[in-house]
Enzyme design. Structure first.
Site, mmCIF file in Angstrom:
data_model
loop_
_atom_site.group_PDB
_atom_site.id
_atom_site.type_symbol
_atom_site.label_atom_id
_atom_site.label_comp_id
_atom_site.label_asym_id
_atom_site.label_seq_id
_atom_site.Cartn_x
_atom_site.Cartn_y
_atom_site.Cartn_z
ATOM 1 N N GLY A 1 -26.998 -3.780 -14.555
ATOM 2 C CA GLY A 1 -27.435 -3.715 -13.157
ATOM 3 C C GLY A 1 -28.732 -4.490 -13.023
ATOM 4 N N ILE B 1 -31.977 -3.875 -13.800
ATOM 5 C CA ILE B 1 -32.876 -3.991 -14.961
ATOM 6 C C ILE B 1 -32.157 -4.705 -16.111
ATOM 7 C CG2 ILE B 1 -34.338 -2.733 -16.599
ATOM 8 C CD1 ILE B 1 -34.555 -0.508 -14.404
ATOM 9 N N THR C 1 -34.918 2.658 -22.202
ATOM 10 C CA THR C 1 -35.831 2.901 -21.073
ATOM 11 C C THR C 1 -35.045 3.508 -19.910
ATOM 12 O OG1 THR C 1 -35.480 0.649 -20.249
ATOM 13 C CG2 THR C 1 -37.428 1.005 -21.624
ATOM 14 N N ARG D 1 -32.490 6.817 -19.579
ATOM 15 C CA ARG D 1 -32.737 8.260 -19.550
ATOM 16 C C ARG D 1 -32.428 8.804 -20.946
ATOM 17 N NH1 ARG D 1 -35.199 7.442 -15.523
ATOM 18 N NH2 ARG D 1 -34.855 8.302 -13.428
ATOM 19 N N GLU E 1 -37.925 15.878 -21.841
ATOM 20 C CA GLU E 1 -39.239 15.273 -21.556
ATOM 21 C C GLU E 1 -40.158 16.348 -21.028
ATOM 22 O OE1 GLU E 1 -38.976 11.804 -19.068
ATOM 23 O OE2 GLU E 1 -37.596 10.825 -20.432
ATOM 24 N N HIS F 1 -42.485 7.837 -20.604
ATOM 25 C CA HIS F 1 -41.745 7.517 -19.377
ATOM 26 C C HIS F 1 -42.628 6.734 -18.388
ATOM 27 C CE1 HIS F 1 -38.138 8.921 -16.748
ATOM 28 N NE2 HIS F 1 -38.576 7.736 -16.361
HETATM 29 P P1 NAP Z 1 -28.669 -0.237 -11.379
HETATM 30 O O1 NAP Z 1 -29.037 -1.543 -10.743
HETATM 31 O O2 NAP Z 1 -27.895 0.754 -10.571
HETATM 32 O O3 NAP Z 1 -27.878 -0.571 -12.733
HETATM 33 C C1 NAP Z 1 -27.231 0.377 -13.502
HETATM 34 C C2 NAP Z 1 -26.032 -0.327 -14.108
HETATM 35 O O4 NAP Z 1 -25.415 0.542 -15.059
HETATM 36 C C3 NAP Z 1 -24.964 -0.715 -13.069
HETATM 37 O O5 NAP Z 1 -24.590 -2.053 -13.268
HETATM 38 C C4 NAP Z 1 -23.819 0.221 -13.407
HETATM 39 O O6 NAP Z 1 -22.566 -0.345 -13.135
HETATM 40 C C5 NAP Z 1 -24.004 0.369 -14.900
HETATM 41 N N1 NAP Z 1 -23.263 1.500 -15.439
HETATM 42 C C6 NAP Z 1 -23.178 2.767 -14.953
HETATM 43 N N2 NAP Z 1 -22.381 3.508 -15.745
HETATM 44 C C7 NAP Z 1 -21.937 2.688 -16.722
HETATM 45 C C8 NAP Z 1 -21.075 2.848 -17.828
HETATM 46 N N3 NAP Z 1 -20.515 4.033 -18.071
HETATM 47 N N4 NAP Z 1 -20.842 1.792 -18.625
HETATM 48 C C9 NAP Z 1 -21.399 0.587 -18.388
HETATM 49 N N5 NAP Z 1 -22.228 0.364 -17.350
HETATM 50 C C10 NAP Z 1 -22.498 1.408 -16.529
HETATM 51 O O7 NAP Z 1 -29.977 0.533 -11.879
HETATM 52 P P2 NAP Z 1 -31.316 -0.097 -12.502
HETATM 53 O O8 NAP Z 1 -32.329 -0.271 -11.421
HETATM 54 O O9 NAP Z 1 -30.962 -1.230 -13.378
HETATM 55 O O10 NAP Z 1 -31.805 1.157 -13.366
HETATM 56 C C11 NAP Z 1 -31.004 1.648 -14.433
HETATM 57 C C12 NAP Z 1 -31.525 3.003 -14.878
HETATM 58 O O11 NAP Z 1 -32.777 2.821 -15.519
HETATM 59 C C13 NAP Z 1 -31.833 3.980 -13.729
HETATM 60 O O12 NAP Z 1 -30.682 4.700 -13.331
HETATM 61 C C14 NAP Z 1 -32.884 4.883 -14.326
HETATM 62 O O13 NAP Z 1 -32.279 6.005 -14.911
HETATM 63 C C15 NAP Z 1 -33.519 4.022 -15.405
HETATM 64 N N6 NAP Z 1 -34.912 3.674 -15.080
HETATM 65 C C16 NAP Z 1 -35.902 4.109 -15.885
HETATM 66 C C17 NAP Z 1 -37.215 3.772 -15.629
HETATM 67 C C18 NAP Z 1 -38.323 4.233 -16.513
HETATM 68 O O14 NAP Z 1 -39.416 4.512 -16.026
HETATM 69 N N7 NAP Z 1 -38.130 4.284 -17.815
HETATM 70 C C19 NAP Z 1 -37.523 2.977 -14.512
HETATM 71 C C20 NAP Z 1 -36.478 2.530 -13.715
HETATM 72 C C21 NAP Z 1 -35.163 2.881 -14.000
HETATM 73 P P3 NAP Z 1 -21.826 -0.072 -11.734
HETATM 74 O O15 NAP Z 1 -22.493 -0.972 -10.745
HETATM 75 O O16 NAP Z 1 -20.438 -0.428 -12.054
HETATM 76 O O17 NAP Z 1 -22.026 1.371 -11.385
#
Ligand code: NAP
Length: 345
Positions: free
Chosen positions: A161, A163, A242, A244, A273, A292
Site C-alpha cells: 500500500g 508505505i 513497522t 503492527r 505495547e 512505535h
Molecule cells: P495502506 O495504504 O492501506 O496499505 C496496506 C496494504 O496492505 C494494502 O495494499 C493492502 O492491500 C495490503 N494488505 C492487507 N492485507 C493483506 C494481506 N493479507 N496480504 C497482503 N497484503 C495485504 O496502509 P499504509 O498507510 O501503507 O499503512 C500500513 C500499516 O502500517 C497501517 O495499517 C498501520 O497499521 C501501520 N502503520 C504504522 C505506523 C507506525 O507508527 N509504526 C505508522 C503508519 C502506519 P489491499 O489494498 O488489497 O487491502
C-alpha cells in the site's frame, strides 16, 4: 419565537495534540483534552464519551463495542493514525458512528523509520552506540561489529500500500533489488512497479535479505509471519516490522532470532505495547526496538492532527469525514428529534 442556539458540540481528545489543530477545534466546539502522558483509563474514557459528540483517539485507546454502546451522542471517532485496529469498526458502523483516520500524510515518515531500522539492524548501529557509551570501545577492530550489507541486497516488502510503495524509492538509492507481495487487482499486483517485482510470499521469503512488513492488522494478517514463514526465510535474513506487533508471532520470532536463522529484527511495534520488561526480545542483542514512533516527526504529527480535526468538523457539518475508514456508515442523527440518517438528507 427565535430558536434557541444549538448547544456547543463536545469533543474529547484523549491526549494533547498539535496546538494549532486544537485551536481550530476549539473555535468550533467545546473541547476537553485528557491531560496525562498516559492514555485515559477506561472508566475516564467511558465517562468522557458518555456525553461527547466526537472523540479524537490514539492507537492506545481501545474503542470496543461496549464502549461504543455507552456513548449515545457520539457521531465520529477520529483516530490519529492510519491503522484503525484499536477500534471495533463494525460496532461503530452499526451505531452510525463515522471512523476517521489519517492516511497518506504519515507514509514518508513511516517509510523513513522502516529504512532507519533496516540500516540500524543491518549495521548494528544501536549495539555500537551502547558499546561506546559503556566505555567498551578500546580500539578499531578488524572483526568488530561486523554487519550485513544493505547495498545490493534484496528487500522483500509484505503489503504494497502507501508505505510499502514508499520503500522502493528509498531502496533504489542503495542499489537494492526489490520484491513485493500485493493483494488486490487495483494495486500493482503483477509484474513490476518501478524497480520492484511482484512475487509470491514463498519466493519473497526465500530470496529477501530484508523482509519489511507493511500490512494492516486484520484477522487475516494476525500472525501472518510465524514459525513456518521464518523457516522459509533465507538464512541470515533480517525482519523489519513497522506495521503492527501481532502481524508477527513474537514467540516464533524469538526462536528464529535465537537460532540465528533470523540475523536480526528491527521493530517499531511489538505485541503487547509497551513490550514487557522481561520479554525475551529485550535479552537479544540482534534486535533494535523503537517505541512505535513511525509517524513521530514534528511536521507529520502536525499534519495528522490537522486531518483528525478536519475529520471531526466534516461530521459536524453533516458529511462523512474526508478520510473515513467505514465509508458505508449511515451517520446517526445529531439529536433525538431527527429521525433520518444525516447523510440521507
Ligand atoms: P495502506 O495504504 O492501506 O496499505 C496496506 C496494504 O496492505 C494494502 O495494499 C493492502 O492491500 C495490503 N494488505 C492487507 N492485507 C493483506 C494481506 N493479507 N496480504 C497482503 N497484503 C495485504 O496502509 P499504509 O498507510 O501503507 O499503512 C500500513 C500499516 O502500517 C497501517 O495499517 C498501520 O497499521 C501501520 N502503520 C504504522 C505506523 C507506525 O507508527 N509504526 C505508522 C503508519 C502506519 P489491499 O489494498 O488489497 O487491502
Amino acid at each position: 419565537m427565535p430558536r434557541s442556539p444549538r448547544p456547543l458540540r463536545k469533543v474529547f481528545v484523549t491526549r494533547a495534540i498539535d496546538p494549532a489543530a486544537l485551536a481550530q477545534l476549539r473555535a468550533a466546539a467545546e473541547v476537553e483534552v485528557w491531560p496525562g502522558e498516559m492514555p485515559p483509563p477506561i472508566r475516564q474514557l467511558r465517562g468522557a464519551l458518555s456525553h461527547a459528540d466526537a472523540v479524537i483517539s490514539m492507537v492506545t485507546d481501545k474503542i470496543d463495542a461496549p464502549l461504543i454502546a455507552s456513548a449515545p451522542r457520539l457521531r465520529v471517532i477520529s483516530n490519529l493514525a492510519v491503522g484503525v485496529d484499536n477500534i471495533d469498526l463494525e460496532a461503530a458502523t452499526r451505531a452510525g458512528i463515522a471512523v476517521g483516520h489519517t492516511p497518506g500524510v504519515l507514509t514518508e515518515a513511516t517509510a523513513d523509520l522502516a529504512f532507519g531500522l533496516l540500516m540500524a539492524t543491518a549495521r548494528r548501529i544501536a549495539e555500537g552506540d551502547l558499546q561506546v557509551r559503556a566505555g567498551k570501545w578500546r580500539t578499531w577492530g578488524p572483526m568488530t561489529l561486523l554487519g550485513r550489507d544493505v547495498h545490493s541486497a534484496t528487500l522483500g516488502i509484505i503489503g504494497f500500500g502507501a508505505i510499502g510503495q514508499a520503500m522502493p524509492r528509498r531502496a533504489i538509492g542503495f542499489g537494492m533489488r526489490v520484491l513485493y507481495l500485493a493483494r488486490r487487482s487495483n494495486k500493482p499486483k503483477a509484474g513490476r512497479y518501478g524497480v520492484a517485482t511482484a512475487v509470491s510470499l514463498s519466493r519473497l521469503l526465500a530470496e529477501a535479505d530484508f523482509v519489511s512488513i507493511h500490512v494492516p492488522l486484520t484477522p487475516e494478517t494476525r500472525h501472518m509471519i510465524g514459525a513456518r514463514e521464518f523457516s522459509r526465510m533465507k538464512p541470515g535474513a533480517i525482519l523489519i516490522n513497522t506495521a503492527r506487533g501481532p502481524v508477527v508471532d513474537q514467540d516464533a520470532m524469538v526462536a528464529a532470532l535465537k537460532s540465528r536463522r533470523l540475523a536480526g529484527a528491527g521493530l517499531d511495534v511489538t505485541d503487547p505495547e509497551p513490550i514487557a520488561r522481561r520479554d525475551p526480545l529485550l535479552q537479544l542483542d540482534n534486535v533494535v526496538i523503537t517505541p512505535h514512533i513511525g509517524s513521530a516527526s514534528i511536521a507529520t504529527r502536525g499534519r495528522m492532527a490537522a486531518i483528525a480535526v478536519a475529520n471531526v468538523l466534516d461530521v459536524f457539518a453533516g458529511r462523512l469525514p474526508e478520510f473515513c475508514a467505514n465509508p458505508r456508515v449511515r451517520l446517526r442523527p445529531t439529536d433525538a428529534a431527527s429521525s433520518r440518517p444525516a447523510n440521507d438528507r
